[in-house]
Design a protein around this motif. Structure first.
Motif, mmCIF file in Angstrom:
data_model
loop_
_atom_site.group_PDB
_atom_site.id
_atom_site.type_symbol
_atom_site.label_atom_id
_atom_site.label_comp_id
_atom_site.label_asym_id
_atom_site.label_seq_id
_atom_site.Cartn_x
_atom_site.Cartn_y
_atom_site.Cartn_z
ATOM 1 N N LYS B 31 0.834 -1.200 0.000
ATOM 2 C CA LYS B 31 0.000 0.000 0.000
ATOM 3 C C LYS B 31 0.871 1.253 0.000
ATOM 4 C CE LYS B 31 -2.644 1.579 3.479
ATOM 5 N NZ LYS B 31 -3.431 1.334 4.714
ATOM 6 N N LEU B 32 1.891 1.258 0.885
ATOM 7 C CA LEU B 32 2.787 2.411 0.979
ATOM 8 C C LEU B 32 3.618 2.585 -0.291
ATOM 9 C CD1 LEU B 32 4.062 1.929 4.651
ATOM 10 C CD2 LEU B 32 2.434 3.668 3.849
ATOM 11 N N ALA B 33 3.897 1.455 -0.968
ATOM 12 C CA ALA B 33 4.769 1.494 -2.152
ATOM 13 C C ALA B 33 3.968 1.639 -3.458
ATOM 14 C CB ALA B 33 5.644 0.235 -2.194
ATOM 15 N N ARG B 34 2.776 2.226 -3.374
ATOM 16 C CA ARG B 34 1.908 2.540 -4.518
ATOM 17 C C ARG B 34 0.960 1.443 -4.954
ATOM 18 N NH1 ARG B 34 5.453 5.969 -8.902
ATOM 19 N NH2 ARG B 34 6.712 7.089 -7.377
ATOM 20 N N GLY B 35 0.710 0.479 -4.073
ATOM 21 C CA GLY B 35 -0.338 -0.509 -4.337
ATOM 22 C C GLY B 35 -0.079 -1.316 -5.597
ATOM 23 N N ALA B 36 -1.113 -1.520 -6.413
ATOM 24 C CA ALA B 36 -0.993 -2.369 -7.605
ATOM 25 C C ALA B 36 0.030 -1.809 -8.586
ATOM 26 C CB ALA B 36 -2.352 -2.514 -8.278
ATOM 27 N N ARG B 37 0.306 -0.511 -8.505
ATOM 28 C CA ARG B 37 1.287 0.090 -9.414
ATOM 29 C C ARG B 37 2.704 0.040 -8.842
ATOM 30 N NH1 ARG B 37 0.261 5.367 -9.451
ATOM 31 N NH2 ARG B 37 -1.037 5.092 -7.611
ATOM 32 N N ALA B 38 2.875 -0.673 -7.715
ATOM 33 C CA ALA B 38 4.207 -0.758 -7.092
ATOM 34 C C ALA B 38 5.185 -1.489 -7.997
ATOM 35 C CB ALA B 38 4.103 -1.489 -5.753
ATOM 36 N N ARG B 39 6.448 -1.104 -7.902
ATOM 37 C CA ARG B 39 7.539 -1.882 -8.504
ATOM 38 C C ARG B 39 8.390 -2.380 -7.341
ATOM 39 N NH1 ARG B 39 6.962 2.737 -11.495
ATOM 40 N NH2 ARG B 39 8.719 3.731 -10.417
ATOM 41 N N VAL B 40 8.229 -3.678 -7.049
ATOM 42 C CA VAL B 40 8.865 -4.240 -5.849
ATOM 43 C C VAL B 40 10.111 -5.037 -6.221
ATOM 44 C CG1 VAL B 40 8.567 -5.895 -3.940
ATOM 45 C CG2 VAL B 40 6.701 -4.314 -4.544
ATOM 46 N N VAL B 41 11.182 -4.823 -5.463
ATOM 47 C CA VAL B 41 12.389 -5.643 -5.605
ATOM 48 C C VAL B 41 12.592 -6.424 -4.311
ATOM 49 C CG1 VAL B 41 14.887 -5.647 -5.913
ATOM 50 C CG2 VAL B 41 13.470 -4.088 -7.276
ATOM 51 N N VAL B 42 12.617 -7.753 -4.436
ATOM 52 C CA VAL B 42 12.865 -8.616 -3.284
ATOM 53 C C VAL B 42 14.365 -8.795 -3.136
ATOM 54 C CG1 VAL B 42 12.486 -10.918 -2.311
ATOM 55 C CG2 VAL B 42 10.665 -9.821 -3.657
ATOM 56 N N MET B 43 14.915 -8.392 -2.023
ATOM 57 C CA MET B 43 16.350 -8.462 -1.760
ATOM 58 C C MET B 43 16.639 -9.718 -0.941
ATOM 59 S SD MET B 43 17.530 -5.568 -3.115
ATOM 60 C CE MET B 43 19.134 -5.377 -2.345
ATOM 61 N N THR B 44 17.339 -10.675 -1.515
ATOM 62 C CA THR B 44 17.546 -11.975 -0.860
ATOM 63 C C THR B 44 18.949 -12.123 -0.270
ATOM 64 O OG1 THR B 44 18.155 -12.895 -3.003
ATOM 65 C CG2 THR B 44 15.860 -13.130 -2.338
ATOM 66 N N VAL B 45 19.645 -10.996 -0.091
ATOM 67 C CA VAL B 45 21.043 -11.050 0.352
ATOM 68 C C VAL B 45 21.233 -11.747 1.694
ATOM 69 C CG1 VAL B 45 20.787 -8.632 1.094
ATOM 70 C CG2 VAL B 45 23.069 -9.605 0.937
ATOM 71 N N ALA B 46 20.228 -11.711 2.590
ATOM 72 C CA ALA B 46 20.413 -12.276 3.938
ATOM 73 C C ALA B 46 20.339 -13.796 3.965
ATOM 74 C CB ALA B 46 19.357 -11.709 4.890
ATOM 75 N N THR B 47 19.668 -14.384 2.997
ATOM 76 C CA THR B 47 19.348 -15.811 3.117
ATOM 77 C C THR B 47 20.347 -16.727 2.423
ATOM 78 O OG1 THR B 47 17.685 -17.491 2.597
ATOM 79 C CG2 THR B 47 17.778 -15.622 1.138
ATOM 80 N N ASP B 48 20.385 -17.981 2.875
ATOM 81 C CA ASP B 48 21.234 -19.011 2.265
ATOM 82 C C ASP B 48 20.570 -19.615 1.044
ATOM 83 O OD1 ASP B 48 23.282 -18.822 4.010
ATOM 84 O OD2 ASP B 48 22.582 -20.435 5.333
ATOM 85 N N ASP B 49 19.273 -19.395 0.896
ATOM 86 C CA ASP B 49 18.540 -20.007 -0.208
ATOM 87 C C ASP B 49 17.779 -18.918 -0.972
ATOM 88 O OD1 ASP B 49 17.148 -21.576 -1.968
ATOM 89 O OD2 ASP B 49 16.414 -23.003 -0.444
ATOM 90 N N PRO B 50 18.538 -18.096 -1.728
ATOM 91 C CA PRO B 50 17.914 -16.929 -2.367
ATOM 92 C C PRO B 50 16.815 -17.294 -3.352
ATOM 93 C CG PRO B 50 20.264 -17.119 -2.987
ATOM 94 C CD PRO B 50 19.991 -18.164 -1.955
ATOM 95 N N GLN B 51 16.943 -18.438 -4.026
ATOM 96 C CA GLN B 51 15.916 -18.790 -5.008
ATOM 97 C C GLN B 51 14.578 -19.087 -4.354
ATOM 98 O OE1 GLN B 51 18.215 -21.644 -7.098
ATOM 99 N NE2 GLN B 51 18.643 -20.283 -8.839
ATOM 100 N N ALA B 52 14.628 -19.856 -3.259
ATOM 101 C CA ALA B 52 13.387 -20.180 -2.547
ATOM 102 C C ALA B 52 12.763 -18.913 -1.979
ATOM 103 C CB ALA B 52 13.666 -21.185 -1.432
ATOM 104 N N ALA B 53 13.593 -18.045 -1.391
ATOM 105 C CA ALA B 53 13.067 -16.816 -0.780
ATOM 106 C C ALA B 53 12.458 -15.916 -1.854
ATOM 107 C CB ALA B 53 14.162 -16.081 -0.019
ATOM 108 N N ALA B 54 13.143 -15.804 -3.003
ATOM 109 C CA ALA B 54 12.628 -14.972 -4.094
ATOM 110 C C ALA B 54 11.270 -15.492 -4.554
ATOM 111 C CB ALA B 54 13.625 -14.950 -5.254
ATOM 112 N N ALA B 55 11.167 -16.827 -4.708
ATOM 113 C CA ALA B 55 9.912 -17.414 -5.173
ATOM 114 C C ALA B 55 8.793 -17.163 -4.168
ATOM 115 C CB ALA B 55 10.099 -18.921 -5.396
ATOM 116 N N GLN B 56 9.096 -17.361 -2.888
ATOM 117 C CA GLN B 56 8.099 -17.181 -1.821
ATOM 118 C C GLN B 56 7.533 -15.755 -1.813
ATOM 119 O OE1 GLN B 56 9.947 -17.709 2.010
ATOM 120 N NE2 GLN B 56 8.210 -16.825 3.139
ATOM 121 N N TYR B 57 8.411 -14.762 -1.890
ATOM 122 C CA TYR B 57 7.926 -13.377 -1.794
ATOM 123 C C TYR B 57 7.351 -12.873 -3.115
ATOM 124 C CZ TYR B 57 9.394 -13.059 3.000
ATOM 125 O OH TYR B 57 9.480 -13.270 4.341
#
Lengths: 296, 296
Positions: B31-57
């Motif tokens: 909602k804060l990031a412009r709702g349906a018009r948001a452009r979201v980037v999922v940053m997976t730097v913290a995790t050991d399994d970036p592919q799974a985390a990227a898919a989940q989010y």
């Protein structure tokens, strides 16, 4: 807070392995109760297995040099009127309550001659110790149950009357080990006139008149809701998360002292001063400042 | 405390199951990031399994109606200089950091062009969200590790520099669920100039300039060491239990607001008043007093 004039002392222990090995906290209890000349009564009313608990603590107290150790059990209210049990308490120098369920203690002994006798003897010098449930029952307000590892929520902690040995307080045990900050804070939100006192495992608070001192491995955490500037309790419903602003918290490690009448820790500065000026050569109980640690 | 002039917002979530079902906290972020018009980037730097985390989010954000979701991973420092990753962040309206190890975030991104870009974009309105490690990294001082369910002890918590999005703070997560009161208090004892902010699971603090608001199931606990009257830290050695007197604690349930600049909660009284006088008809976010609950 009401001032206590009792000549007795309390040793409230937060649970954990306290009867094993050197049993330093039980040793402290024995020392206050006249050492090798102590007459100790183990009170097993809280536990489901009174014989095992009696054997465990009799063994520990004998290892600590006490010859005169008896056990008294109360498994129904009539047991609190037994002449030989009352006789044992009448002659004891130390009464020790084992762990179990604190509600058993208040339900079985509350309002009986045994409770009245305990209080009379405490006024005149009896040392009363207890661990876990045996410590939780000592305050005027008693936590009966409620989950740890949760945030403060309306009605999430069951509270009832305790045994009135520490007035103006709510005692909790296994405090850090079971993540009970939220639980004790919930209790304080409901009873802000009482101070929350959270005792860690293998840690004791030793009450002498209107002061207590901390002994053992962990800490005693005091949660004082008196200064709270806002509580959402009156506006919230059962189960709602609570908002509480400006709660005052004191963490007290071994050697720290607390003034129960004035609800404040006795500052280390004062401790140092009183240690210096004491006539009996008591050693200072605060470490001297040292050079900066490397690698902090 | 330094005043923040950033036009961006932060959504710091304390961990837990936040991408399942309705995912209300991610919804707030969107909602804060412009709702349906948001452009979201999922940053997976913290995790050991970036592919799974990227898919989940990615899946969660798509369920929330966001079409434009990318993932950016940084598994070595050189990755923080990749043009297409920087390009994605340049055009994002929302950046979301998954959980994992906060030290990965600061070690991989700290001091790089990617960090500088994040800050520039945050100043101009970027919404930055994160859960668990992704929230812990947001403060200027960062808890790297240390046990829960223990009393405060000298040196028991490892602390390092965070990503400087919230200044004057030390953020901890999974706060009530992992019994981290002692851990965060230890951190505050070492850094009393910073406020300890403990976020529960499935709970968020939403930072807007110098204020935050709480959302979600649990609470945010603020530990302010500024008013401490005594700390044993200078006199103690590594591993010793700490004594800390007069720490101020605020517990903030959903809807509560906190003034970061003045280190104090915004009282419910004021909330009620501002809700009444607001021109845009905002509904009051405080419940009215009600009659006494039965059976308290």
């Amino acid at each position: 807070m009401e001032l206590s004039e009792a000549r007795g002392k309390l040793v409230a222990i937060g649970g954990g392995d306290i009867s094993e090995g050197d049993a330093p906290l039980l040793k402290e209890f024995v020392k206050l109760a006249r050492g090798a000349r102590a007459r100790v009564v183990v009170m097993t009313v809280a536990t489901d297995d009174p014989q095992a608990a009696a054997a465990q603590y009799k063994d520990a107290f004998k290892r600590l040099g006490v010859d005169d150790v008896k056990a008294v059990d109360v498994s129904k209210r009539a047991d609190a009127l037994k002449p030989d049990s009352l006789e044992a308490i009448e002659h004891a120098t130390g009464l020790f309550f084992t762990g179990g369920d604190q509600l058993h203690i208040t339900s079985m002994i509350g309002g009986t001659e045994m409770q009245a006798l305990m209080h009379r003897r405490y006024e005149r010098g009896l040392v009363i110790g207890g661990t876990s449930a045996g410590a939780a029952m000592m305050s005027n307000s008693m936590i009966v149950g409620g989950d740890g590892d949760d945030n403060p929520k309306v009605g999430a902690v069951e509270i009832g009357p305790g045994m009135d040995l520490v007035i103006g307080a709510l005692i909790d045990t296994h405090f850090s080990q079971r993540g009970r900050f939220g639980r004790l804070l919930t209790a304080v939100a409901h009873y802000p006139q009482d101070m929350g006192i959270g005792i860690d495992e293998e840690t004791a608070l030793i009450v002498n008149k209107n002061e207590f001192e901390v002994a053992g491995k962990g800490a005693v955490t005091v949660i004082d809701g008196g200064a709270m500037t806002y509580t959402s309790l009156p506006y919230a419903e059962a189960g709602d998360g609570l908002s509480l602003y400006g709660v005052s918290v004191h963490v007290l490690a071994a050697g720290s002292r607390f003034d129960l009448a004035n609800r404040r820790p006795i500052e280390a500065e004062e401790k140092r001063k009183s240690a210096k000026s004491s006539e009996d050569g008591g050693k200072p109980d605060v470490k001297k400042p040292r050079s900066r640690r490397a690698g902090r």
